[in-house]
Write a protein that holds these residues in place. Structure first.
Motif, PDB file in Angstrom:
ATOM      1  N   ARG A 118     -19.896  10.172 -23.815  1.00 10.24           N
ATOM      2  CA  ARG A 118     -18.570  10.782 -23.688  1.00 10.24           C
ATOM      3  C   ARG A 118     -18.334  11.268 -22.266  1.00 10.24           C
ATOM      4  N   GLU A 119     -19.352  11.857 -21.646  1.00 11.56           N
ATOM      5  CA  GLU A 119     -19.211  12.334 -20.268  1.00 11.56           C
ATOM      6  C   GLU A 119     -19.103  11.174 -19.290  1.00 11.56           C
ATOM      7  N   VAL A 120     -19.883  10.103 -19.527  1.00 13.19           N
ATOM      8  CA  VAL A 120     -19.797   8.935 -18.652  1.00 13.19           C
ATOM      9  C   VAL A 120     -18.409   8.313 -18.724  1.00 13.19           C
ATOM     10  N   TYR A 121     -17.865   8.231 -19.941  1.00 16.52           N
ATOM     11  CA  TYR A 121     -16.537   7.638 -20.101  1.00 16.52           C
ATOM     12  C   TYR A 121     -15.462   8.523 -19.465  1.00 16.52           C
ATOM     13  N   ALA A 122     -15.480   9.814 -19.777  1.00 13.01           N
ATOM     14  CA  ALA A 122     -14.395  10.703 -19.365  1.00 13.01           C
ATOM     15  C   ALA A 122     -14.434  11.056 -17.885  1.00 13.01           C
ATOM     16  N   LYS A 123     -15.623  11.073 -17.270  1.00 14.30           N
ATOM     17  CA  LYS A 123     -15.728  11.558 -15.900  1.00 14.30           C
ATOM     18  C   LYS A 123     -16.041  10.469 -14.873  1.00 14.30           C
ATOM     19  N   LEU A 124     -16.402   9.264 -15.354  1.00 14.27           N
ATOM     20  CA  LEU A 124     -16.711   8.184 -14.416  1.00 14.27           C
ATOM     21  C   LEU A 124     -15.846   6.953 -14.668  1.00 14.27           C
ATOM     22  N   PHE A 125     -15.987   6.346 -15.844  1.00 13.71           N
ATOM     23  CA  PHE A 125     -15.309   5.078 -16.097  1.00 13.71           C
ATOM     24  C   PHE A 125     -13.795   5.221 -16.184  1.00 13.71           C
ATOM     25  N   HIS A 126     -13.325   6.194 -16.934  1.00  9.54           N
ATOM     26  CA  HIS A 126     -11.872   6.329 -17.097  1.00  9.54           C
ATOM     27  C   HIS A 126     -11.172   6.706 -15.785  1.00  9.54           C
ATOM     28  N   PRO A 127     -11.637   7.689 -15.007  1.00 13.63           N
ATOM     29  CA  PRO A 127     -10.931   8.021 -13.762  1.00 13.63           C
ATOM     30  C   PRO A 127     -10.939   6.889 -12.740  1.00 13.63           C
ATOM     31  N   TYR A 128     -11.976   6.044 -12.741  1.00 15.98           N
ATOM     32  CA  TYR A 128     -12.093   4.988 -11.737  1.00 15.98           C
ATOM     33  C   TYR A 128     -11.871   3.595 -12.330  1.00 15.98           C
ATOM     34  N   ARG A 129     -11.218   3.514 -13.488  1.00 17.14           N
ATOM     35  CA  ARG A 129     -11.024   2.220 -14.131  1.00 17.14           C
ATOM     36  C   ARG A 129     -10.124   1.303 -13.310  1.00 17.14           C
ATOM     37  N   HIS A 130      -9.173   1.879 -12.543  1.00 17.57           N
ATOM     38  CA  HIS A 130      -8.234   1.057 -11.781  1.00 17.57           C
ATOM     39  C   HIS A 130      -8.872   0.408 -10.554  1.00 17.57           C
ATOM     40  N   ILE A 131     -10.091   0.794 -10.222  1.00 21.09           N
ATOM     41  CA  ILE A 131     -10.720   0.236  -9.025  1.00 21.09           C
ATOM     42  C   ILE A 131     -11.567  -0.985  -9.361  1.00 21.09           C
ATOM     43  N   LEU A 132     -11.790  -1.250 -10.635  1.00 20.00           N
ATOM     44  CA  LEU A 132     -12.608  -2.398 -11.033  1.00 20.00           C
ATOM     45  C   LEU A 132     -11.867  -3.699 -10.758  1.00 20.00           C
ATOM     46  N   GLY A 133     -12.581  -4.712 -10.301  1.00 27.89           N
ATOM     47  CA  GLY A 133     -11.973  -6.011 -10.051  1.00 27.89           C
ATOM     48  C   GLY A 133     -12.252  -6.523  -8.652  1.00 27.89           C
ATOM     49  N   LEU A 134     -11.424  -7.463  -8.202  1.00 26.30           N
ATOM     50  CA  LEU A 134     -11.565  -8.093  -6.889  1.00 26.30           C
ATOM     51  C   LEU A 134     -10.562  -7.493  -5.910  1.00 26.30           C
ATOM     52  N   TRP A 135     -11.012  -7.347  -4.655  1.00 29.40           N
ATOM     53  CA  TRP A 135     -10.181  -6.800  -3.584  1.00 29.40           C
ATOM     54  C   TRP A 135     -10.461  -7.578  -2.306  1.00 29.40           C
ATOM     55  N   TRP A 136      -9.485  -7.588  -1.403  1.00 29.44           N
ATOM     56  CA  TRP A 136      -9.722  -8.194  -0.090  1.00 29.44           C
ATOM     57  C   TRP A 136      -9.430  -7.160   0.992  1.00 29.44           C
ATOM     58  N   LEU A 137     -10.292  -7.164   1.989  1.00 26.16           N
ATOM     59  CA  LEU A 137     -10.197  -6.238   3.114  1.00 26.16           C
ATOM     60  C   LEU A 137      -9.601  -6.976   4.296  1.00 26.16           C
ATOM     61  N   ASP A 138      -8.452  -6.564   4.736  1.00 25.05           N
ATOM     62  CA  ASP A 138      -7.764  -7.220   5.849  1.00 25.05           C
ATOM     63  C   ASP A 138      -8.048  -6.448   7.128  1.00 25.05           C
ATOM     64  N   THR A 139      -9.155  -6.800   7.799  1.00 24.05           N
ATOM     65  CA  THR A 139      -9.478  -6.163   9.060  1.00 24.05           C
ATOM     66  C   THR A 139      -8.781  -6.893  10.203  1.00 24.05           C
ATOM     67  N   GLU A 140      -8.886  -6.348  11.369  1.00 22.80           N
ATOM     68  CA  GLU A 140      -8.225  -6.949  12.529  1.00 22.80           C
ATOM     69  C   GLU A 140      -8.847  -8.288  12.895  1.00 22.80           C
ATOM     70  N   ASP A 141     -10.152  -8.432  12.678  1.00 22.30           N
ATOM     71  CA  ASP A 141     -10.844  -9.632  13.143  1.00 22.30           C
ATOM     72  C   ASP A 141     -11.222 -10.599  12.024  1.00 22.30           C
ATOM     73  N   TYR A 142     -11.538 -10.078  10.848  1.00 19.45           N
ATOM     74  CA  TYR A 142     -12.097 -10.961   9.827  1.00 19.45           C
ATOM     75  C   TYR A 142     -11.850 -10.370   8.445  1.00 19.45           C
ATOM     76  N   ARG A 143     -11.395 -11.226   7.519  1.00 21.62           N
ATOM     77  CA  ARG A 143     -11.168 -10.790   6.144  1.00 21.62           C
ATOM     78  C   ARG A 143     -12.445 -10.945   5.321  1.00 21.62           C
ATOM     79  N   THR A 144     -12.710  -9.963   4.476  1.00 25.16           N
ATOM     80  CA  THR A 144     -13.850 -10.021   3.574  1.00 25.16           C
ATOM     81  C   THR A 144     -13.389  -9.756   2.154  1.00 25.16           C
ATOM     82  N   LEU A 145     -14.283 -10.010   1.209  1.00 26.16           N
ATOM     83  CA  LEU A 145     -13.981  -9.883  -0.208  1.00 26.16           C
ATOM     84  C   LEU A 145     -14.852  -8.783  -0.800  1.00 26.16           C
TER      85      LEU A 145
END
Length: 467
Positions: A118-145
C-alpha cells in the motif's frame, strides 16, 4: 471525483458539498494514513452500502476490492470503518502493483525494509505513474532516448546512447540515468546515477504534461555528446565528449498506432546513419504516405514515402542499371512536386486518411513474390549485410533542415530516392543525388506505456520532434 448523492431529507441537503467531493488525488491517497472516520461523518449512502455488504465475508470483499483500479480505492476507504480496515490488506495492493505497474517483488522483500504494498503504491507508483514510458531528450548537439520503467522497488530511467560496436539487428543498449525510490522515512526521492566522481545523489524533478525536467547541482554531472575525430589515415572515429549541464528537459514519445492496411507493422527502427553510431527512427503510416522520423541523432531528417508512387522492379533488373533507376525517380519527382503543391493548396497532405486505392495497391503487392536485390554499382553503404531480396519499392523524399549560423537562416534540402521494403523487419533508402544506401532494422526491445491517447496526440508529438 464523484459527487455524493444525498437524499433531500439528509443533513447534507443544505447545499454543502460532501468531504469526498472536495478532496484532490493527494488527499485521497493520504486517507489511508488517517484513522477511520467517525460515525458522525458517515453518509447515508455509506451506511446503506455497509448494510448491503453485511452478509459478505471479509475474504470476499478483499477479492472484490483487489479487482478495482487503485485510483478508486481511496474514495472507497472513506465510505465506512469496515472498508477502511479491509483496504489495509496487503494482498489488495500487491495485486494492484502487479497489474498496473508490473511489480514482481514478493512480500518478504518488502518486510526487510519495513514497507507495505500500500505504501509503495500510494507514495511511489501512483505519484510517478505519468513518468513511465519512452521520452526523448532534445539537447543542443545530440538527441537521446530515455526509457522509464518500474524496476523492482524502484522507478529507473534508462538512457540510450550511441554505440559504434552494436549491429543494427542487435538490441538497444541502455545505461541508468536516475532512479526513484522510497527512503527509510517512506518518502520518495529522485537519485541521480550519473557523474564520474559521485555516488548516487539527489536530483530535482518537475513533471508536467507530456514532459518533465531534471536538474542536478553536482559539478561533475556531465552529459555524453558524440564527437567526431579523424585518425592519421583519414578515417572517422568517435568518442564521447562530456559536457557539463544543469537542467534537462524530456518530451513524451509515443509509438505509432498500427492498422490492418499498413505495409508492415510500424514502430522504431535503428540504422547506421553516420559516424556517430546507431540512430533510432520511427516508421508510421498516414494514408497515402508513410513517414520515417528520426528520433535520436545529430539532425532531424524526415523521410516521406509516397505509397501511391510504386516503382516496379521486374526481377530486380532496374538495380543493375542505376542510371535507369535514377531516371525513373526524376520523372516521378517532377510529377509529385506538382501534385504535392495541389494537395497543400487544397488542405491535404501526408495526414490524409487511407483511401480505397491505397488498400488495393497494398493488397496486390502483398501477393507478389520477392525479387532479387543488390546494391547498384557506385552506390555506397555502411551496411553490406543487407537482405538479398525485396518485396516492393516506392518513390520517397528525404528532407533535411540545415541551419546557417553566420547568416541566421535555415535551409531545407530535398533529396528524392527509392524506399525499399525488404521484409517485416527491414527497409532501406537509396539517396539518388549522393548515391548512398542506408538500411533500417526493427528495434527488438519491447516498451510499455507508449500508446498515444489519441491520433491527434501522436501527430502533435511528430510535429514537436520535427521542429
Amino acid at each position: 471525483p464523484q459527487k455524493c448523492q444525498r437524499p433531500a431529507e439528509s443533513p447534507g441537503a443544505d447545499g454543502k458539498r460532501c468531504r469526498q467531493e472536495c478532496q484532490g488525488p493527494a488527499e485521497r491517497a493520504a486517507a489511508y494514513d488517517k484513522p477511520a472516520p467517525a460515525p458522525a461523518e458517515k453518509h447515508i449512502e455509506a451506511d446503506r452500502a455497509v448494510g448491503c455488504c453485511a452478509d459478505l465475508s471479509v475474504e470476499m470483499l478483499v477479492e472484490i476490492f483487489a479487482l478495482l483500479p487503485g485510483t478508486d480505492l481511496p474514495n472507497l476507504a472513506l465510505a465506512c470503518t469496515k472498508f477502511h480496515h479491509i483496504l489495509q490488506t496487503n494482498s489488495i495492493w500487491r495485486q494492484r502493483c502487479r497489474e498496473e505497474f508490473g511489480l514482481c517483488e514478493n512480500l518478504q522483500n518488502l518486510e526487510t525494509i519495513s514497507m507495505s504494498y500500500r505504501e509503495v503504491y500510494a507514495k511511489l507508483f501512483h505519484p510517478y505513474r505519468h513518468i513511465l514510458g519512452l521520452w526523448w531528450l532534445d539537447t543542443e548537439d545530440y538527441r537521446t532516448l530515455l526509457n522509464v520503467v518500474v524496476d523492482g522497488l524502484y522507478i529507473t530511467g534508462w538512457t540510450y546512447g550511441p554505440c559504434l560496436n552494436t549491429h543494427i539487428d542487435g538490441p538497444m543498449q541502455f545505461k541508468p540515468a536516475f532512479r526513484i525510490r522510497l527512503t527509510e522515512s517512506k518518502s520518495a526521492t529522485v537519485e541521480c546515477l550519473e557523474g564520474h566522481h559521485s555516488r548516487p545523489h539527489n536530483r530535482h524533478m518537475q513533471i508536467q504534461k507530456d514532459r518533465f525536467t531534471t536538474q542536478c547541482n553536482k559539478t561533475d554531472h556531465l552529459k555524453d555528446v558524440p564527437r567526431r575525430l579523424m585518425d592519421e589515415w583519414g578515417r572517422v572515429l568517435v568518442q564521447e565528449d562530456r559536457q557539463q549541464y544543469d537542467c534537462l528537459t524530456y518530451r513524451r514519445l509515443y509509438l505509432p498506432p498500427s492498422h490492418p492496411d499498413d505495409l508492415i507493422r510500424p514502430g522504431l527502427f535503428q540504422a547506421n546513419c553516420n559516424a556517430y553510431g546507431l540512430s533510432i527512427a520511427m516508421l508510421s503510416f498516414h494514408g497515402k504516405y508513410a513517414r520515417v522520423t528520426k528520433v535520436t541523432g545529430d539532425s532531424n531528417p524526415s523521410l516521406e514515402i509516397h505509397l501511391m508512387s510504386r516503382i516496379q522492379l521486374p526481377d530486380g533488373e532496374m538495380f543493375s542499371n542505376f542510371n535507369e533507376l535514377s531516371r525513373v525517380v526524376q520523372e516521378i519527382d517532377k510529377q509529385q512536386q506538382q501534385e504535392d503543391g495541389t494537395e497543400e493548396s487544397e488542405g491535404h497532405g501526408w495526414q490524409s486518411p487511407v483511401q480505397q486505392s491505397v488498400r488495393e495497391s497494398r493488397a496486390a503487392a502483398s501477393e507478389e513474390q520477392p525479387v532479387p536485390f543488390f546494391l547498384p554499382v557506385g552506390v555506397l553503404s555502411r551496411d553490406q549485410n543487407y537482405p538479398r531480396t525485396c518485396r516492393m519499392c516506392f518513390y520517397a523524399v528525404d528532407t533535411v533542415t540545415f541551419t546557417v549560423t553566420l547568416r541566421g537562416f535555415a535551409y531545407t534540402g530535398r533529396f528524392p530516392g527509392v524506399f525499399i521494403l525488404f521484409d517485416e523487419n527491414h527497409f532501406g533508402f537509396i539517396w539518388q543525388d549522393v548515391n548512398y544506401f542506408i538500411l533500417f532494422s526493427r528495434v527488438q526491445n519491447t516498451f510499455q506505456n507508449v500508446e498515444a491517447p489519441s491520433p491527434q496526440a501522436f501527430l502533435e508529438m511528430l510535429k514537436n520532434i520535427q521542429s
